[in-house]
Design an enzyme around this catalytic site. Structure first.
Site, PDB file in Angstrom:
ATOM      1  N   HIS A 269      14.233  24.427  83.250  1.00  0.00           N
ATOM      2  CA  HIS A 269      14.963  23.240  82.510  1.00  0.00           C
ATOM      3  C   HIS A 269      16.032  23.489  81.867  1.00  0.00           C
ATOM      4  CE1 HIS A 269      11.095  21.048  83.058  1.00  0.00           C
ATOM      5  NE2 HIS A 269      10.479  22.275  81.876  1.00  0.00           N
TER       6      HIS A 269
ATOM      7  N   HIS B   2      20.577  27.847  74.189  1.00  0.00           N
ATOM      8  CA  HIS B   2      20.067  26.372  75.554  1.00  0.00           C
ATOM      9  C   HIS B   2      21.376  25.891  75.202  1.00  0.00           C
ATOM     10  CE1 HIS B   2      17.743  24.450  73.124  1.00  0.00           C
ATOM     11  NE2 HIS B   2      18.041  23.210  73.336  1.00  0.00           N
TER      12      HIS B   2
ATOM     13  N   THR C 151      14.992  17.646  71.967  1.00  0.00           N
ATOM     14  CA  THR C 151      15.099  16.584  73.329  1.00  0.00           C
ATOM     15  C   THR C 151      14.413  17.154  74.341  1.00  0.00           C
ATOM     16  OG1 THR C 151      17.105  18.477  74.001  1.00  0.00           O
ATOM     17  CG2 THR C 151      17.411  16.525  72.033  1.00  0.00           C
ATOM     18  N   THR C 152      13.861  17.394  74.201  1.00  0.00           N
ATOM     19  CA  THR C 152      12.557  18.467  75.750  1.00  0.00           C
ATOM     20  C   THR C 152      11.026  18.272  74.904  1.00  0.00           C
ATOM     21  OG1 THR C 152      12.406  20.699  75.533  1.00  0.00           O
ATOM     22  CG2 THR C 152      14.285  19.101  76.116  1.00  0.00           C
TER      23      THR C 152
ATOM     24  N   HIS D 166      22.974  23.919  72.376  1.00  0.00           N
ATOM     25  CA  HIS D 166      22.700  23.948  70.948  1.00  0.00           C
ATOM     26  C   HIS D 166      21.653  25.844  70.529  1.00  0.00           C
ATOM     27  CE1 HIS D 166      20.545  19.799  72.606  1.00  0.00           C
ATOM     28  NE2 HIS D 166      21.870  19.771  71.737  1.00  0.00           N
TER      29      HIS D 166
ATOM     30  N   HIS E 213      22.923  21.842  77.746  1.00  0.00           N
ATOM     31  CA  HIS E 213      22.869  20.495  78.844  1.00  0.00           C
ATOM     32  C   HIS E 213      24.310  20.467  79.509  1.00  0.00           C
ATOM     33  CE1 HIS E 213      18.591  20.642  76.714  1.00  0.00           C
ATOM     34  NE2 HIS E 213      19.334  20.431  75.322  1.00  0.00           N
TER      35      HIS E 213
ATOM     36  N   GLU F 225      24.573  15.802  75.122  1.00  0.00           N
ATOM     37  CA  GLU F 225      22.920  14.740  74.865  1.00  0.00           C
ATOM     38  C   GLU F 225      23.393  13.457  73.759  1.00  0.00           C
ATOM     39  OE1 GLU F 225      18.809  16.709  76.452  1.00  0.00           O
ATOM     40  OE2 GLU F 225      20.142  18.064  74.278  1.00  0.00           O
TER      41      GLU F 225
END
Length: 394
Positions: A90, A115, A224-225, A142, A117, A129
């Site tokens: 992911h 991590h 958020t996941t 993040h 995005h 996000e």
């Protein structure tokens, strides 16, 4: 009969238990069979009323003067031990050492991992996000921490409403290369496929953060996941960090969400969740609205150019005014001088006395009169004197 009924009931429960996999074992995706719209079906928390990310409408945020600057602790003290980075299918995750923590919150939060995005369309096509006034950044970093004062580990803390604190750093594209992000991006090729892991050199994590840690938005939200636990104190910085176009392109195109042994490779792209409803939540800001609004690099450039042009224009206007004032002042002085000279002449000319005759001229006139009188007397005597008689010879 009771034994038979109990046996049948147990068999049914066993069948249901074996048929329904645990939520942790479900392979979720951002799009597809278990995409974002289906998350709540498999992960109930994803359908909660305090979900993340959100759109931060600046006019609706509330200024909170008690929000002090965020204080990273130990972020720059990376030591000699390498960091572990892995592809979980992911995103790219970098594990952080436990001596890194976060101050400026009600409790001490210990760092766990960070991590990224991103999107798929390059600059100005979204990928972050969180959004500000409906506008997405190109990517988002993040940094995840857990409440180490109240809970013993991340697994327990993530299920509690005050268990996590996450820093959100919005990333935009600029002209210059961000050397700090190269500490991550230069090693993505080592974890191109899902489940791959690699050691990378340790580096200064604080160099990834914006310079101004005192201006941020704060709200209560969620992961958020999946499993989307609503346990996060979110801190999203208002200042964005910049990476180059080449760095963004590498982020968007180098990783796969598929495993190395899978024949059909799937690029890992658009790994961001859509913004969620606020549901009467309040987003607090550490700065007041009149202390300055968010400006893009283009807006800053336009303002600088406008100020420069305004200064030049003002200088031209001031110079013109000064020259005009000097011209009219000089013209006024000349007019006054001319008028003053003419008036004096007229006055003096009208009152000056008649010229006095010179002494030499008077004396000459007197002498001339005397000469004329003497000459007249001499001529008269000559006329009266008798002529002499002629003499005879003997």
């Amino acid at each position: 009969m009771d034994s038979l009924g109990l046996f049948i009931l147990l068999m049914l429960l066993f069948c249901v238990w074996t048929a329904a996999p645990a939520a942790e074992e479900i392979t979720w995706t951002y799009t597809g069979l278990v995409g974002q719209s289906e998350w709540a079906e498999y992960f109930p928390s994803c359908g909660g009323t305090s979900q993340s990310p959100v759109d931060m409408v600046t006019t609706q945020t509330k200024y909170d003067p008690s929000l002090t600057p965020v204080t990273p602790l130990g972020y720059s003290q990376h030591g000699n031990q390498p960091f572990t980075m892995y592809n979980n299918g992911h995103t790219a995750v970098i594990e952080l050492p436990e001596w890194m923590s976060l101050g400026g919150l009600p409790w001490l939060f210990t760092a766990v991992q960070m991590h990224l995005h991103w999107g798929s369309g390059g600059p100005s096509h979204g990928g972050s996000e969180h959004t500000i006034n409906g506008v997405s950044a190109d990517a988002e970093l993040h940094v995840v921490h857990y409440n180490s004062e109240l809970y013993s580990n991340m697994s327990i803390a993530m299920t509690q409403k005050d268990g996590l604190a996450v820093l959100g750093i919005l990333i935009e594209t600029g002209e210059e290369t961000n050397t700090a992000f190269n500490n991550i991006l230069n090693y993505l090729s080592r974890i191109r496929h899902a489940d791959q892991k690699a050691l990378i050199p340790a580096f200064d994590v604080q160099s990834l953060l914006p310079k101004d840690l005192g201006r941020y938005y704060r709200y209560n939200g969620s992961l958020t996941t999946p499993p989307c636990y609503q346990s996060v104190f979110w801190t999203v910085f208002s200042e964005k960090v910049q990476i180059s176009k080449a760095q963004l392109y590498k982020m968007e195109t180098i990783l796969y969400s598929s495993k190395a042994e899978e024949k059909d490779r799937m690029l890992l792209q658009d790994n961001y969740r859509m913004t969620q409803p606020l549901n009467h939540r309040v987003i607090f800001a550490s700065f007041s609205a009149d202390s300055g609004k968010e400006l893009s690099s283009g807006e800053v450039t336009a303002i600088v150019i406008g100020v420069m042009c305004g200064c030049v224009g003002l200088a031209v206007v001031v110079r013109f005014i000064i020259k005009t004032i000097r011209f009219f002042t000089l013209l006024h002085h000349e007019t006054v001088a001319v008028n003053s000279s003419t008036s004096s002449w007229d006055v003096l000319h009208s009152i000056r006395p008649a010229p006095m005759p010179r002494m030499n001229d008077l004396e000459k006139a007197k002498d001339k009169k005397q000469d004329m009188a003497l000459n007249s007397n001499s001529d008269a005597e000559k006329r009266e004197e008798p002529s002499p008689c002629p003499q005879t010879e003997p």
